[in-house]
Write a protein that holds these residues in place. Structure first.
Motif, mmCIF file in Angstrom:
data_model
loop_
_atom_site.group_PDB
_atom_site.id
_atom_site.type_symbol
_atom_site.label_atom_id
_atom_site.label_comp_id
_atom_site.label_asym_id
_atom_site.label_seq_id
_atom_site.Cartn_x
_atom_site.Cartn_y
_atom_site.Cartn_z
ATOM 1 N N GLU A 156 7.212 -6.562 -35.145
ATOM 2 C CA GLU A 156 8.537 -5.919 -35.178
ATOM 3 C C GLU A 156 8.457 -4.546 -34.532
ATOM 4 O OE1 GLU A 156 10.629 -6.393 -39.310
ATOM 5 O OE2 GLU A 156 8.482 -6.206 -39.637
ATOM 6 N N GLU A 157 9.381 -4.260 -33.640
ATOM 7 C CA GLU A 157 9.462 -2.915 -33.038
ATOM 8 C C GLU A 157 9.992 -1.950 -34.090
ATOM 9 O OE1 GLU A 157 9.036 -1.921 -29.701
ATOM 10 O OE2 GLU A 157 8.547 -3.894 -28.858
ATOM 11 N N LYS A 158 9.329 -0.811 -34.258
ATOM 12 C CA LYS A 158 9.770 0.211 -35.225
ATOM 13 C C LYS A 158 9.469 1.591 -34.652
ATOM 14 C CE LYS A 158 10.770 -2.470 -38.764
ATOM 15 N NZ LYS A 158 12.071 -2.567 -39.375
ATOM 16 N N ASP A 159 10.244 2.571 -35.056
ATOM 17 C CA ASP A 159 9.887 3.954 -34.724
ATOM 18 C C ASP A 159 8.803 4.426 -35.697
ATOM 19 O OD1 ASP A 159 11.818 3.802 -32.816
ATOM 20 O OD2 ASP A 159 13.284 5.036 -33.880
ATOM 21 N N ALA A 160 7.939 5.313 -35.210
ATOM 22 C CA ALA A 160 6.875 5.868 -36.080
ATOM 23 C C ALA A 160 7.126 7.360 -36.268
ATOM 24 C CB ALA A 160 5.517 5.641 -35.434
ATOM 25 N N TYR B 216 5.871 5.579 -41.510
ATOM 26 C CA TYR B 216 5.806 7.008 -41.827
ATOM 27 C C TYR B 216 4.411 7.393 -42.292
ATOM 28 C CZ TYR B 216 10.804 6.170 -42.047
ATOM 29 O OH TYR B 216 12.082 5.800 -41.741
ATOM 30 N N LEU B 217 4.032 8.631 -41.953
ATOM 31 C CA LEU B 217 2.754 9.155 -42.425
ATOM 32 C C LEU B 217 2.883 10.650 -42.674
ATOM 33 C CD1 LEU B 217 -0.332 8.543 -42.827
ATOM 34 C CD2 LEU B 217 -0.648 9.435 -40.516
ATOM 35 N N ASP B 218 2.370 11.099 -43.798
ATOM 36 C CA ASP B 218 2.280 12.535 -44.082
ATOM 37 C C ASP B 218 1.132 13.099 -43.253
ATOM 38 O OD1 ASP B 218 1.626 15.046 -45.292
ATOM 39 O OD2 ASP B 218 2.592 14.399 -47.132
ATOM 40 N N GLU B 219 1.328 14.261 -42.652
ATOM 41 C CA GLU B 219 0.283 14.806 -41.787
ATOM 42 C C GLU B 219 -0.970 15.251 -42.570
ATOM 43 O OE1 GLU B 219 -0.501 18.273 -41.892
ATOM 44 O OE2 GLU B 219 1.176 18.869 -43.159
ATOM 45 N N SER B 220 -0.842 15.529 -43.863
ATOM 46 C CA SER B 220 -2.030 15.999 -44.601
ATOM 47 C C SER B 220 -2.916 14.800 -44.943
ATOM 48 C CB SER B 220 -1.624 16.739 -45.866
ATOM 49 O OG SER B 220 -1.222 15.808 -46.834
ATOM 50 N N GLN B 221 -4.240 15.038 -44.967
ATOM 51 C CA GLN B 221 -5.156 13.904 -45.117
ATOM 52 C C GLN B 221 -4.987 13.202 -46.472
ATOM 53 O OE1 GLN B 221 -9.455 14.449 -44.667
ATOM 54 N NE2 GLN B 221 -9.337 13.253 -42.796
ATOM 55 N N PHE C 111 3.999 4.941 -45.384
ATOM 56 C CA PHE C 111 5.041 3.976 -45.764
ATOM 57 C C PHE C 111 5.311 3.002 -44.612
ATOM 58 C CE2 PHE C 111 5.849 8.005 -47.795
ATOM 59 C CZ PHE C 111 6.361 7.747 -49.053
ATOM 60 N N ARG C 112 5.467 1.733 -44.937
ATOM 61 C CA ARG C 112 6.066 0.755 -44.043
ATOM 62 C C ARG C 112 6.520 -0.417 -44.905
ATOM 63 N NH1 ARG C 112 2.434 -3.786 -40.937
ATOM 64 N NH2 ARG C 112 4.330 -4.957 -41.430
ATOM 65 N N ASN C 113 7.423 -1.222 -44.385
ATOM 66 C CA ASN C 113 7.822 -2.429 -45.112
ATOM 67 C C ASN C 113 7.122 -3.644 -44.527
ATOM 68 O OD1 ASN C 113 10.794 -0.768 -45.150
ATOM 69 N ND2 ASN C 113 10.090 -1.647 -47.068
#
Ligand SMILES: Cc1cc2nc3c(=O)[nH]c(=O)nc-3n(C[C@H](O)[C@H](O)[C@H](O)COP(=O)(O)OP(=O)(O)OC[C@H]3O[C@@H](n4cnc5c(N)ncnc54)[C@H](O)[C@@H]3O)c2cc1C
Length: 447
Positions: free
Chosen positions: A119-123, A258-263, A268-270
């Protein structure tokens, strides 16, 4: 140990393709060791190129990290481009972006042939604390000629200070993809390489079995952590980092990745009606938030959601954030490696497979210097990683890792003994779970 969504699906409902075990003596032009995404993609490219090859996998294909990933296909590898501009300059930073965008395009082509829920998704990478970091990354990526933009808000249930969007990225089902492309390839499962000598891999042997061997002109080590210590110094320039994932039903449709920049942040993804929530990360062998942290978050923001899956995995981290792809070392002719994907092994495996196929067929790979495993590391990075290992080597303990002798640490979340130096892991009774160790640990037990 918990099973990931991807692996449960394949084993119970779909059935993995079956590959035989290899015994005895064999000869091939190219031997690939390791049947994760990287190894299987290498086999796929070699098959297309008409090269004589064999792939041997210790367990079953995808049973390593590939079956436990979150499977985002993106060239947005956290906030890497600002760092790369500083570290390797504009030309090489642009090469890194291009290599991963090309990998994504290759997945698009293969997904036409293989049913893998592509599936195409924005990141998005977001920050909850430092807006400037995101602004700088937007500037860096735009300077490389890739169009990206700054977002003030996201479809996530908490406020952010800013996010960078990479449009037109993708997500998929890694085991559907892997098993789909593996059909018809020359793969052997349950075939463990115990030892490597020049142009020879020794395989087997369980009690009562004779040790076998495979002679090959060229050998690709795609075993996640390279297990040959004598060359390349990978024990000095790699470490492992562990992350946890929950599959939640009835949580949220997030319409992107989605990803938080801190390690230590969240991912998140579905997948279908599930939200895959990742995080709780820590260096393997150290303490971290684990599933507890994810459950706390889920209780706060998705009260009423049902936990359907919980799993964990780890990846090899290079010291400068760029994978090691190419010749294993300057002194090992015909031996190649791909490792250090830094939790971005989906596109990086594709980059690696293409480059290694070029190398073994005598072509000059496009991004050889950027990914060269023998590139110079900063002394401070080597020192820091070396010191971590030295501390655990000198720690008194009877429970020691058979890889290089570091003191093992008990992992209370997963009930395993984990090595804080290089990330090998063992069951409570000492049975090997994760490499680079190649054998069980003696007499562990529990405190
Ligand atoms: C929690 C988590 C989430 C992630 N999410 C993403 C993501 O969203 N996007 C992304 O791009 N990347 C992601 N990654 C990274 C990605 O999953 C890995 O980089 C990738 O799967 C590594 O693939 P591999 O083929 O190198 O290793 P593996 O899949 O581990 O394969 C190596 C194989 O080698 C075999 N092997 C080892 N030793 C031997 C031996 N001696 N003889 C024979 N066989 C051997 C093993 O059994 C194993 O099957 C994530 C990583 C983690 C930990």
């Amino acid at each position: 140990m918990s099973q990931s969504l991807w692996r449960e699906f394949d084993y119970e409902k779909r059935g993995l393709p079956q590959f035989p075990k290899l015994q005895g003596r064999h000869k091939t032009d190219v031997l690939i060791i390791g049947g994760g995404l990287c190894g299987v993609l290498c086999a796929w490219f070699l098959e297309q190129a008409g090269v004589d090859y064999m792939l041997v996998e210790a367990d079953t294909i995808g049973s390593g990290m590939t079956g436990n990933t979150t499977a985002k296909l993106t060239s947005q590898h956290n906030l890497i481009y600002g760092k790369l501009l500083h570290l390797v300059g504009k030309e090489r930073a642009a090469q890194y972006l291009r290599a991963n965008e090309e990998a994504l395009s290759q997945y698009r082509i293969l997904a036409e042939m293989v049913d893998c829920d592509f599936e195409e998704k924005d990141a998005f990478v977001y920050t909850r604390s430092d807006r400037k970091k995101i602004e700088d990354e937007v500037e860096a990526v735009n300077a490389l000629g890739f169009s990206t933009d700054f977002r003030e808000t996201l479809a996530l249930p908490f406020p952010i200070k800013g996010a960078i969007c990479f449009p037109g990225q993708a997500q998929f089902h890694p085991m559907k993809f892997l098993t789909g492309i593996a059909k018809g390839l020359n793969i052997y499962e349950h075939t463990f390489v115990q030892e490597l000598a020049p142009h020879t891999a020794y395989i087997g042997a369980e009690p009562g079995e004779e040790r076998g061997e495979i002679c090959a002109d060229q050998i690709i080590v795609a075993t996640h952590f390279p297990f040959l210590n004598k060359h390349g110094g990978y024990f000095l320039k790699l470490y492992q980092h562990r992350s946890y994932v929950l599959g939640l039903e009835g949580a949220q449709e997030v319409a992107g990745m989605y990803l938080d920049e801190s390690q230590e942040g969240l991912s998140f993804r579905n997948y279908g009606n599930l939200l895959l929530l990742g995080g709780g990360s820590h260096r393997t062998g150290a303490q971290g938030g684990g599933w507890q942290e994810l459950r706390r978050f889920a209780n706060q923001y998705y009260a009423g959601a049902k936990e359907k899956y919980a799993w964990a995995a780890q990846d090899c981290m290079s010291l400068d954030g760029i994978p090691y792809i190419g010749a294993y070392s300057r002194r090992t002719a015909g031996l190649y490696v791909a490792s250090g994907f830094g939790k971005w092994g989906m596109t990086s495996s594709m980059v690696a497979a293409k480059m290694l196929c070029d190398l073994v067929t005598g072509k000059e790979p496009q991004y050889r210097q950027l990914y060269d495993p023998a590139r110079r590391m900063k002394k401070s990075q080597l020192f820091l990683n070396g010191t971590q290992a030295a501390v655990h080597l000198l720690t008194p303990s009877l429970r020691r890792c058979p890889h290089l002798g570091c003191a093992l640490k008990w992992n209370p979340q997963e009930h395993s003994w984990d090595c804080p130096c290089h990330g090998s892991r063992f069951e409570e009774d000492g049975m090997l779970i994760d490499n680079p160790a190649t054998g069980d640990a003696a007499s562990l037990g529990r405190d």
